[in-house]
Design an enzyme around this catalytic site. Structure first.
Site, PDB file in Angstrom:
ATOM      1  N   ARG A 110     -11.805  17.241  18.080  1.00 29.77           N
ATOM      2  CA  ARG A 110     -11.293  16.763  16.795  1.00 29.77           C
ATOM      3  C   ARG A 110     -10.074  17.584  16.386  1.00 29.77           C
ATOM      4  O   ARG A 110      -9.799  18.625  16.975  1.00 29.77           O
ATOM      5  CB  ARG A 110     -12.375  16.855  15.710  1.00 29.77           C
ATOM      6  CG  ARG A 110     -12.771  18.279  15.380  1.00 29.77           C
ATOM      7  CD  ARG A 110     -13.727  18.374  14.186  1.00 29.77           C
ATOM      8  NE  ARG A 110     -13.961  19.786  13.850  1.00 29.77           N
ATOM      9  CZ  ARG A 110     -14.608  20.216  12.784  1.00 29.77           C
ATOM     10  NH1 ARG A 110     -15.141  19.370  11.932  1.00 29.77           N
ATOM     11  NH2 ARG A 110     -14.747  21.515  12.549  1.00 29.77           N
TER      12      ARG A 110
ATOM     13  N   ASN B 198     -11.205  21.995   4.497  1.00 32.25           N
ATOM     14  CA  ASN B 198     -11.175  21.308   5.791  1.00 32.25           C
ATOM     15  C   ASN B 198     -10.405  20.006   5.586  1.00 32.25           C
ATOM     16  O   ASN B 198     -10.916  19.064   4.977  1.00 32.25           O
ATOM     17  CB  ASN B 198     -12.621  21.034   6.242  1.00 32.25           C
ATOM     18  CG  ASN B 198     -12.703  20.603   7.686  1.00 32.25           C
ATOM     19  OD1 ASN B 198     -11.672  20.335   8.311  1.00 32.25           O
ATOM     20  ND2 ASN B 198     -13.907  20.505   8.211  1.00 32.25           N
TER      21      ASN B 198
ATOM     22  N   GLN C 100     -16.002  27.391   9.847  1.00 28.65           N
ATOM     23  CA  GLN C 100     -16.599  28.670   9.477  1.00 28.65           C
ATOM     24  C   GLN C 100     -16.333  29.714  10.568  1.00 28.65           C
ATOM     25  O   GLN C 100     -15.998  30.872  10.291  1.00 28.65           O
ATOM     26  CB  GLN C 100     -18.125  28.517   9.294  1.00 28.65           C
ATOM     27  CG  GLN C 100     -18.546  27.755   8.043  1.00 28.65           C
ATOM     28  CD  GLN C 100     -18.660  26.252   8.210  1.00 28.65           C
ATOM     29  OE1 GLN C 100     -17.966  25.629   9.020  1.00 28.65           O
ATOM     30  NE2 GLN C 100     -19.535  25.643   7.440  1.00 28.65           N
TER      31      GLN C 100
ATOM     32  N   HIS D 118      -9.543  16.858   6.511  1.00 26.83           N
ATOM     33  CA  HIS D 118     -10.101  15.926   7.493  1.00 26.83           C
ATOM     34  C   HIS D 118      -9.054  14.942   8.015  1.00 26.83           C
ATOM     35  O   HIS D 118      -8.270  14.391   7.242  1.00 26.83           O
ATOM     36  CB  HIS D 118     -11.255  15.135   6.876  1.00 26.83           C
ATOM     37  CG  HIS D 118     -12.350  16.008   6.351  1.00 26.83           C
ATOM     38  ND1 HIS D 118     -13.091  16.849   7.156  1.00 26.83           N
ATOM     39  CD2 HIS D 118     -12.826  16.193   5.103  1.00 26.83           C
ATOM     40  CE1 HIS D 118     -13.979  17.496   6.425  1.00 26.83           C
ATOM     41  NE2 HIS D 118     -13.837  17.128   5.169  1.00 26.83           N
TER      42      HIS D 118
ATOM     43  N   PHE E 266     -17.407  19.902  16.506  1.00 26.72           N
ATOM     44  CA  PHE E 266     -18.403  20.140  15.456  1.00 26.72           C
ATOM     45  C   PHE E 266     -19.622  19.278  15.776  1.00 26.72           C
ATOM     46  O   PHE E 266     -19.562  18.064  15.693  1.00 26.72           O
ATOM     47  CB  PHE E 266     -17.846  19.814  14.062  1.00 26.72           C
ATOM     48  CG  PHE E 266     -18.779  20.201  12.950  1.00 26.72           C
ATOM     49  CD1 PHE E 266     -19.079  21.540  12.700  1.00 26.72           C
ATOM     50  CD2 PHE E 266     -19.391  19.229  12.163  1.00 26.72           C
ATOM     51  CE1 PHE E 266     -19.960  21.903  11.680  1.00 26.72           C
ATOM     52  CE2 PHE E 266     -20.274  19.583  11.140  1.00 26.72           C
ATOM     53  CZ  PHE E 266     -20.546  20.922  10.899  1.00 26.72           C
TER      54      PHE E 266
ATOM     55  N   LYS F 101       0.866  -1.198   0.000  1.00 25.94           N
ATOM     56  CA  LYS F 101       0.000   0.000   0.000  1.00 25.94           C
ATOM     57  C   LYS F 101       0.889   1.230   0.000  1.00 25.94           C
ATOM     58  O   LYS F 101       1.775   1.364   0.842  1.00 25.94           O
ATOM     59  CB  LYS F 101      -0.894  -0.016   1.251  1.00 25.94           C
ATOM     60  CG  LYS F 101      -2.076   0.916   1.165  1.00 25.94           C
ATOM     61  CD  LYS F 101      -3.142   0.455   0.175  1.00 25.94           C
ATOM     62  CE  LYS F 101      -4.274  -0.287   0.840  1.00 25.94           C
ATOM     63  NZ  LYS F 101      -5.119  -0.984  -0.131  1.00 25.94           N
TER      64      LYS F 101
ATOM     65  N   THR G  40      -2.466  -5.852   0.575  1.00 22.84           N
ATOM     66  CA  THR G  40      -1.975  -4.473   0.744  1.00 22.84           C
ATOM     67  C   THR G  40      -2.771  -3.781   1.850  1.00 22.84           C
ATOM     68  O   THR G  40      -2.249  -2.934   2.568  1.00 22.84           O
ATOM     69  CB  THR G  40      -2.075  -3.654  -0.566  1.00 22.84           C
ATOM     70  OG1 THR G  40      -3.438  -3.492  -0.920  1.00 22.84           O
ATOM     71  CG2 THR G  40      -1.319  -4.323  -1.700  1.00 22.84           C
ATOM     72  N   ASP G  41      -4.047  -4.177   1.970  1.00 25.18           N
ATOM     73  CA  ASP G  41      -4.877  -3.598   3.032  1.00 25.18           C
ATOM     74  C   ASP G  41      -4.279  -3.881   4.414  1.00 25.18           C
ATOM     75  O   ASP G  41      -4.325  -3.042   5.305  1.00 25.18           O
ATOM     76  CB  ASP G  41      -6.298  -4.169   2.926  1.00 25.18           C
ATOM     77  CG  ASP G  41      -7.258  -3.442   3.845  1.00 25.18           C
ATOM     78  OD1 ASP G  41      -7.498  -2.247   3.610  1.00 25.18           O
ATOM     79  OD2 ASP G  41      -7.733  -4.067   4.823  1.00 25.18           O
TER      80      ASP G  41
HETATM   81  O1  LIG Z   1     -16.134  22.847  10.556  1.00 27.65           O
HETATM   82  C1  LIG Z   1     -16.920  22.183   9.856  1.00 27.65           C
HETATM   83  N1  LIG Z   1     -17.879  22.815   9.134  1.00 27.65           N
HETATM   84  C2  LIG Z   1     -18.767  22.142   8.349  1.00 27.65           C
HETATM   85  O2  LIG Z   1     -19.648  22.768   7.692  1.00 27.65           O
HETATM   86  C3  LIG Z   1     -18.652  20.740   8.305  1.00 27.65           C
HETATM   87  N2  LIG Z   1     -19.341  19.770   7.635  1.00 27.65           N
HETATM   88  C4  LIG Z   1     -18.776  18.579   7.974  1.00 27.65           C
HETATM   89  O3  LIG Z   1     -19.146  17.468   7.513  1.00 27.65           O
HETATM   90  N3  LIG Z   1     -17.756  18.763   8.836  1.00 27.65           N
HETATM   91  C5  LIG Z   1     -17.650  20.103   9.057  1.00 27.65           C
HETATM   92  N4  LIG Z   1     -16.795  20.833   9.817  1.00 27.65           N
END
Ligand SMILES: O=c1[nH]c(=O)c2[nH]c(=O)[nH]c2[nH]1
Length: 307
Positions: A183, A257, A231, A259, A166, A12, A57-58
């Site tokens: 998070r 964002n 936001q 993730h 969030f 992987k 590979t997983d």
């Molecule tokens: O800070 C965030 N704003 C969002 O609008 C949003 N939407 C999401 O799925 N995660 C997040 N995180």
């Protein structure tokens, strides 16, 4: 015509692993991109379709994440040695393992004077900016009478390893996202800011100083905001700039964002106590907004990518 199987390897590639080590409220980051390539007695896999010698590979991916938890990441080299030894010594058919690692370095964001009095330290213990210069950009327009100067930057990568939540969002029948109360918040900042200077040559802003100060305020606002959404963080970053820099009337941000998903280590009998994350590159949320000094008209184009 007969054919033979030549050199072959598999595994992987590009496992993006982020390990947060929590030493009280001081956090440390290791951020790696790990690629595994295995070779050995793998003729049958290619020639006869028997997978009896094939470690998926997983599995190699899972091993990277599990090792980050079990043994930690002291250095890329030590982590790579550990992985390579594991694959070669634990599986008979695997004779050779090559582990390639890219490491992304992070440094701490220095705190503002007000915040340093409040927290009693010079940097925020969970806020980081990725090493490597951002790209500074500017656009200057002149129509013979008036000037418009827009400055900005792109590819400034920042992360808070805590102080981000969030929750409380709309839930419809397609919503699967779990509410998050602690998070990682990470983004690659693209920002533009417009100067209110239009013509007076005597009162031109100091562009170099202004850029440094804007960047500083933006980073400090990112680090010092307890975030309930990206936001909200974006708005704080923009208003901190407007409130501390009188030469700027308008700021626009485009914030992906980035993730970071907690890796489920339960199947390997390991508890992931907010330590090992998978840094996904796409898709990503994209949060964009303009912040204006009260009373001014927006002029920064909505689609900044052409700038
Ligand atoms: O800070 C965030 N704003 C969002 O609008 C949003 N939407 C999401 O799925 N995660 C997040 N995180």
């Amino acid at each position: 015509m007969p054919t033979i199987l030549g050199q072959n390897q598999y595994g992987k590639a590009e496992n993006r692993v982020v390990k947060i080590t929590r030493d009280g409220d001081t956090h440390h980051i290791k951020d790696l991109n790990v690629s595994v390539a295995l070779s050995g007695d793998l003729e049958d896999v290619h020639l006869s379709g028997s997978n009896a010698h094939c470690l998926p590979t997983d599995t190699t991916k899972n091993t990277v994440y599990a090792f980050a938890k079990e043994y930690g990441i002291e250095s890329a080299e030590q982590f790579g040695i550990h992985l390579a030894r594991h694959f070669v010594t634990s599986q008979e058919p695997i004779k050779r393992a090559r582990i390639r690692i890219e490491e992304y370095a992070w440094e701490r964001i220095e705190t503002s004077e007000a915040n340093s009095k409040f927290i009693g330290a010079d940097d925020v213990k969970h806020s980081f900016v990725r090493k490597g210069q951002e790209t500074r950009v500017s656009e200057i327009t002149y129509d013979g009478e008036n000037w418009q100067v827009i400055s900005g930057l792109k590819d400034l990568i920042v992360m808070n390893s805590t102080n981000s939540e969030f929750w409380g969002y709309i839930k419809d029948k397609y919503t699967t996202l779990q509410e998050a109360y602690d998070r990682i918040l990470a983004t690659q900042v693209s920002g533009r800011w417009r100067f209110n200077w239009t013509d007076d040559e005597q009162r031109m802003p100091n562009w170099e100083k202004s850029y440094d100060q804007v960047k500083k305020h933006m980073l400090q606002a990112f680090a010092e905001t307890y975030s309930l959404s990206l936001q909200q963080t974006l708005y704080q970053m923009g208003s901190r700039i407007i409130n501390s820099r009188s030469e700027i009337d308008e700021v626009r941000f485009s914030l992906p964002n980035k993730h970071h998903f907690l890796v489920d280590l339960e199947p390997f009998g390991l508890k992931n106590d907010n330590e090992v994350y998978y840094a996904a590159d796409r898709p990503y949320g994209l949060i964009e907004a303009t912040i204006l000094r009260d009373g001014v008209e927006p002029q920064i184009p909505v689609d900044m990518t052409n700038l």
